[in-house]
Design a protein around this motif. Structure first.
Motif, PDB file in Angstrom:
ATOM      1  N   ASN A  93      -9.582 -35.799  50.102  1.00  0.00           N
ATOM      2  CA  ASN A  93      -8.145 -36.017  49.957  1.00  0.00           C
ATOM      3  C   ASN A  93      -7.730 -35.919  48.493  1.00  0.00           C
ATOM      4  O   ASN A  93      -8.431 -36.409  47.612  1.00  0.00           O
ATOM      5  CB  ASN A  93      -7.747 -37.395  50.491  1.00  0.00           C
ATOM      6  N   LEU A  94      -6.584 -35.291  48.270  1.00  0.00           N
ATOM      7  CA  LEU A  94      -6.022 -35.240  46.924  1.00  0.00           C
ATOM      8  C   LEU A  94      -4.761 -36.111  46.925  1.00  0.00           C
ATOM      9  O   LEU A  94      -3.802 -35.821  47.650  1.00  0.00           O
ATOM     10  CB  LEU A  94      -5.688 -33.788  46.565  1.00  0.00           C
ATOM     11  N   TYR A  95      -4.813 -37.196  46.165  1.00  0.00           N
ATOM     12  CA  TYR A  95      -3.711 -38.155  46.140  1.00  0.00           C
ATOM     13  C   TYR A  95      -2.701 -37.816  45.057  1.00  0.00           C
ATOM     14  O   TYR A  95      -3.092 -37.466  43.934  1.00  0.00           O
ATOM     15  CB  TYR A  95      -4.241 -39.577  45.887  1.00  0.00           C
ATOM     16  N   GLY A  96      -1.443 -37.980  45.367  1.00  0.00           N
ATOM     17  CA  GLY A  96      -0.383 -37.815  44.370  1.00  0.00           C
ATOM     18  C   GLY A  96       0.928 -37.540  45.069  1.00  0.00           C
ATOM     19  O   GLY A  96       0.944 -36.961  46.166  1.00  0.00           O
ATOM     20  N   ARG A  97       2.047 -37.981  44.465  1.00  0.00           N
ATOM     21  CA  ARG A  97       3.362 -37.715  45.072  1.00  0.00           C
ATOM     22  C   ARG A  97       3.602 -36.205  45.122  1.00  0.00           C
ATOM     23  O   ARG A  97       3.409 -35.522  44.116  1.00  0.00           O
ATOM     24  CB  ARG A  97       4.451 -38.419  44.254  1.00  0.00           C
ATOM     25  N   GLY A  98       3.948 -35.710  46.286  1.00  0.00           N
ATOM     26  CA  GLY A  98       4.243 -34.285  46.447  1.00  0.00           C
ATOM     27  C   GLY A  98       3.035 -33.455  46.861  1.00  0.00           C
ATOM     28  O   GLY A  98       3.174 -32.278  47.164  1.00  0.00           O
ATOM     29  N   ALA A  99       1.827 -34.069  46.885  1.00  0.00           N
ATOM     30  CA  ALA A  99       0.622 -33.290  47.188  1.00  0.00           C
ATOM     31  C   ALA A  99       0.770 -32.605  48.547  1.00  0.00           C
ATOM     32  O   ALA A  99       0.442 -31.423  48.702  1.00  0.00           O
ATOM     33  CB  ALA A  99      -0.602 -34.201  47.185  1.00  0.00           C
ATOM     34  N   SER A 100       1.288 -33.351  49.521  1.00  0.00           N
ATOM     35  CA  SER A 100       1.438 -32.787  50.850  1.00  0.00           C
ATOM     36  C   SER A 100       2.884 -32.346  51.117  1.00  0.00           C
ATOM     37  O   SER A 100       3.119 -31.316  51.732  1.00  0.00           O
ATOM     38  CB  SER A 100       0.945 -33.852  51.846  1.00  0.00           C
TER      39      SER A 100
ATOM     40  N   MET B 188       0.908 -28.238  57.588  1.00  0.00           N
ATOM     41  CA  MET B 188      -0.488 -28.508  57.236  1.00  0.00           C
ATOM     42  C   MET B 188      -0.721 -30.001  56.957  1.00  0.00           C
ATOM     43  O   MET B 188      -1.828 -30.415  56.665  1.00  0.00           O
ATOM     44  CB  MET B 188      -0.874 -27.721  55.973  1.00  0.00           C
ATOM     45  N   ALA B 189       0.352 -30.795  57.002  1.00  0.00           N
ATOM     46  CA  ALA B 189       0.207 -32.218  56.658  1.00  0.00           C
ATOM     47  C   ALA B 189      -0.383 -32.980  57.842  1.00  0.00           C
ATOM     48  O   ALA B 189      -0.156 -32.631  58.999  1.00  0.00           O
ATOM     49  CB  ALA B 189       1.568 -32.795  56.301  1.00  0.00           C
ATOM     50  N   LEU B 190      -1.127 -34.025  57.540  1.00  0.00           N
ATOM     51  CA  LEU B 190      -1.689 -34.875  58.595  1.00  0.00           C
ATOM     52  C   LEU B 190      -0.853 -36.152  58.715  1.00  0.00           C
ATOM     53  O   LEU B 190      -0.175 -36.545  57.757  1.00  0.00           O
ATOM     54  CB  LEU B 190      -3.146 -35.217  58.266  1.00  0.00           C
ATOM     55  N   PRO B 191      -0.917 -36.805  59.895  1.00  0.00           N
ATOM     56  CA  PRO B 191      -0.066 -37.989  60.087  1.00  0.00           C
ATOM     57  C   PRO B 191      -0.310 -39.086  59.053  1.00  0.00           C
ATOM     58  O   PRO B 191       0.588 -39.871  58.753  1.00  0.00           O
ATOM     59  CB  PRO B 191      -0.458 -38.482  61.482  1.00  0.00           C
ATOM     60  N   ASP B 192      -1.530 -39.161  58.499  1.00  0.00           N
ATOM     61  CA  ASP B 192      -1.785 -40.222  57.518  1.00  0.00           C
ATOM     62  C   ASP B 192      -1.642 -39.732  56.080  1.00  0.00           C
ATOM     63  O   ASP B 192      -2.176 -40.332  55.153  1.00  0.00           O
ATOM     64  CB  ASP B 192      -3.174 -40.845  57.749  1.00  0.00           C
ATOM     65  N   ASP B 193      -0.899 -38.645  55.878  1.00  0.00           N
ATOM     66  CA  ASP B 193      -0.710 -38.129  54.517  1.00  0.00           C
ATOM     67  C   ASP B 193       0.280 -38.946  53.684  1.00  0.00           C
ATOM     68  O   ASP B 193       0.423 -38.705  52.482  1.00  0.00           O
ATOM     69  CB  ASP B 193      -0.240 -36.662  54.559  1.00  0.00           C
ATOM     70  N   ASN B 194       0.974 -39.880  54.320  1.00  0.00           N
ATOM     71  CA  ASN B 194       1.888 -40.772  53.600  1.00  0.00           C
ATOM     72  C   ASN B 194       3.031 -40.058  52.889  1.00  0.00           C
ATOM     73  O   ASN B 194       3.393 -40.427  51.765  1.00  0.00           O
ATOM     74  CB  ASN B 194       1.116 -41.630  52.576  1.00  0.00           C
ATOM     75  N   ALA B 195       3.589 -39.050  53.534  1.00  0.00           N
ATOM     76  CA  ALA B 195       4.769 -38.402  52.956  1.00  0.00           C
ATOM     77  C   ALA B 195       5.863 -39.453  52.778  1.00  0.00           C
ATOM     78  O   ALA B 195       6.064 -40.291  53.657  1.00  0.00           O
ATOM     79  CB  ALA B 195       5.255 -37.290  53.882  1.00  0.00           C
ATOM     80  N   HIS B 196       6.517 -39.441  51.640  1.00  0.00           N
ATOM     81  CA  HIS B 196       7.607 -40.367  51.281  1.00  0.00           C
ATOM     82  C   HIS B 196       7.109 -41.805  51.075  1.00  0.00           C
ATOM     83  O   HIS B 196       7.930 -42.690  50.821  1.00  0.00           O
ATOM     84  CB  HIS B 196       8.740 -40.370  52.317  1.00  0.00           C
ATOM     85  N   SER B 197       5.841 -42.067  51.237  1.00  0.00           N
ATOM     86  CA  SER B 197       5.310 -43.428  51.096  1.00  0.00           C
ATOM     87  C   SER B 197       4.401 -43.499  49.876  1.00  0.00           C
ATOM     88  O   SER B 197       4.031 -42.470  49.312  1.00  0.00           O
ATOM     89  CB  SER B 197       4.454 -43.787  52.320  1.00  0.00           C
ATOM     90  N   PRO B 198       3.998 -44.719  49.492  1.00  0.00           N
ATOM     91  CA  PRO B 198       2.981 -44.819  48.443  1.00  0.00           C
ATOM     92  C   PRO B 198       1.678 -44.158  48.906  1.00  0.00           C
ATOM     93  O   PRO B 198       1.413 -44.084  50.106  1.00  0.00           O
ATOM     94  CB  PRO B 198       2.785 -46.328  48.280  1.00  0.00           C
ATOM     95  N   ASN B 199       0.879 -43.722  47.957  1.00  0.00           N
ATOM     96  CA  ASN B 199      -0.430 -43.102  48.223  1.00  0.00           C
ATOM     97  C   ASN B 199      -0.335 -41.838  49.063  1.00  0.00           C
ATOM     98  O   ASN B 199      -1.169 -41.594  49.945  1.00  0.00           O
ATOM     99  CB  ASN B 199      -1.403 -44.108  48.865  1.00  0.00           C
ATOM    100  N   GLU B 200       0.697 -41.042  48.785  1.00  0.00           N
ATOM    101  CA  GLU B 200       0.763 -39.727  49.433  1.00  0.00           C
ATOM    102  C   GLU B 200      -0.494 -38.948  49.078  1.00  0.00           C
ATOM    103  O   GLU B 200      -1.049 -39.078  47.972  1.00  0.00           O
ATOM    104  CB  GLU B 200       2.007 -38.951  48.950  1.00  0.00           C
TER     105      GLU B 200
END
Ligand code: BES
Ligand code: ZN
Length: 458
Positions: free
Chosen positions: A110-117, A418-430
């Protein structure tokens, strides 16, 4: 070397590039980040030029956008527009991030960061796939135009103005967007419907200033209480929105669709764990997947009133406000829904406060054919990229621009998330899953020959 070999060989560099991309805090909602937004657009343009795309950076009424074309578009080939956005959601609350939102970190796959996914990693996968064709001298059987904009997260304002004036520049046979999700790596999905959205802000105004709640309480309406009571009337206990006429235009789900949706992997228990609630809530009579993607909702996104500092302050606040969004499904019309909401709120508002309503952004719901030749080709590309058969799904999020692509360019959109349900879009730890990044790139490389074939046969 084939494009697929090229993709394999350059995986580490692609990951490094995504880290560079994520380092730009391109938060479109926050004016203090406007230099970062511009720097990010410059980087996108640079990257496109390095790949060999004919690239132009365009100023709009808002943030700049990038248009980049595969060299020398051939009029005999079909043209596809790949849309993405380089702007990201605000990262707050910072304290919930395990590492800083704009300092990308790779942990496992996993690559963490806002906007990654949402959405940098997803459209970068498409850029990398096209790079693989150009760098290996493999002829692309299609023309590709990339359109990467900087205001998707705030309603696409600049692009709405740009689109009608640049129809020729953006002309295409169909649009490809990867700005959404799949249920799992084993269930790559073609999304054929999105919910629409309307945003509203309401404000209740009471006394001319904050008042002492002991001296005046009991004689003057408390705007915060009035707001809670007003909003409380918007939904019933069965999870249905109570606004008169709200469901009038909602298309009934066919048996076929319900069957298709039921094939997607879903467990109420793991879904409940994913979102962290003690019990799920939803409109009675629909499955979670149906509630999430096929039914309209009324949501409070923010509530503000009174004293928010430390300790207590005994006041009757002089105003209270709420930010609201309503998700729409086919065939609900934003204007009709806004009118119905306004009328209902006015009819319920007590005479003891003044009600102000301001309309925000909006977009219609989207639905296209899941059985068209291009859709069938996209399903094959999903299987080739992810190694599992492609499934069909609707999605609950909104990408309002897809309707403008249809009305202005006459082009339908293939949504290949390509995003997964646990990618945390719009949340902390995207985060973005690097296996999905890799499979997404392969899918993107398979896509062009398959779409070209389907287009020719059509
Ligand atoms: N990538 C999302 C939209 C999305 C996510 C669609 C998952 C389908 C599945 C996009 O960046 C987004 O967040 N859109 C906003 C639109 C709004 C600000 C007009 C949304 O859905 O809230
Ligand atoms: Zn988003």
């Amino acid at each position: 070397m084939t494009p697929l070999d090229y993709l394999d060989k350059h995986q580490q560099r692609f990951i490094d590039d995504l880290c560079t991309y994520v380092r730009f805090p391109s938060v479109s909602a926050q004016p203090q980040h406007s230099p970062d937004v511009r720097a990010c657009a410059d980087w996108v343009a640079l990257r496109c030029r390095q790949i060999g795309l004919e690239t132009t950076l365009h100023q709009t009424s808002g943030n700049p956008l990038v248009v980049a074309k595969t060299p020398k578009h051939d009029p005999r080939k079909p043209t596809f527009l790949v849309y993405g956005h380089y702007d990201v959601q605000p990262p707050e609350p910072f304290d919930l991030w395990k590492s800083a939102p704009f300092e990308p970190r790779v942990e496992g796959r996993n690559l963490y960061g806002r906007g990654a996914s949402d959405n940098k990693g997803q459209h970068l996968a498409h850029l990398n796939a096209v790079e693989a064709f150009l760098a290996t001298g493999t002829e692309l059987p299609v023309n590709v135009t990339f359109l990467i904009e900087g205001e998707e997260e705030v309603g696409c304002g600049g692009l709405y103005g740009f689109l009608p004036k640049n129809k020729e520049l953006l002309a295409c046979d169909a649009v490809v967007i990867s700005d959404n999700g799949i249920p799992s790596l084993k269930h790559p999905t073609l999304t054929y419907a999105l919910r629409g959205i309307v945003a509203l802000e309401i404000r209740l105004e009471g006394p001319s200033r904050d008042l002492h709640s002991g001296l005046f309480g009991g004689t003057v309406e408390n705007p915060a209480m009035a707001l809670c009571q007003l909003l409380g009337k918007m939904r019933d206990r069965k999870g249905r929105v109570t606004i008169p006429g709200f469901y009038d235009d909602v298309q009934k789900l066919s048996r076929y669709e319900r069957q298709q949706l039921a094939k997607l992997p879903h467990s109420d228990t793991s879904y409940r764990r994913l979102v962290g609630v003690p019990q799920l809530f939803g409109e009675v009579g629909f499955t979670v997947e149906e509630q999430r993607t096929c039914r309209p909702t009324f949501e409070i996104n923010g509530l503000t009133s009174g004293y928010q500092g430390e300790g207590s302050k005994t006041i009757i606040p002089c105003w209270a406000s709420a930010k609201l969004t309503i998700r729409l499904v086919p065939d609900q019309k934003p204007a009709r829904i806004v009118a119905a909401v306004r009328k209902y709120l006015k009819s319920l508002c007590p005479p003891t406060v003044r009600l102000k309503i301001s309309d925000g952004h909006g977009g219609e719901p989207y639905l296209c054919s899941p059985t068209s030749p291009l859709a069938q080709a996209a399903l094959k590309a999903l299987e080739a990229g992810y190694g599992y058969p492609g499934a069909l799904a609707r999605e609950g999020g909104s990408i309002p621009i897809v309707n403008r692509f249809r009305s202005e360019l006459g082009a339908d959109t293939l949504l290949l998330g390509m995003a997964l349900p646990d990618d945390n879009a719009h949340s902390p730890n995207e985060k973005f899953n690097l296996d999905s990044f890799e499979s997404g790139m392969r899918m993107a490389a398979h896509l062009w020959p398959l779409l070209a074939q389907a287009h020719a046969a059509d």
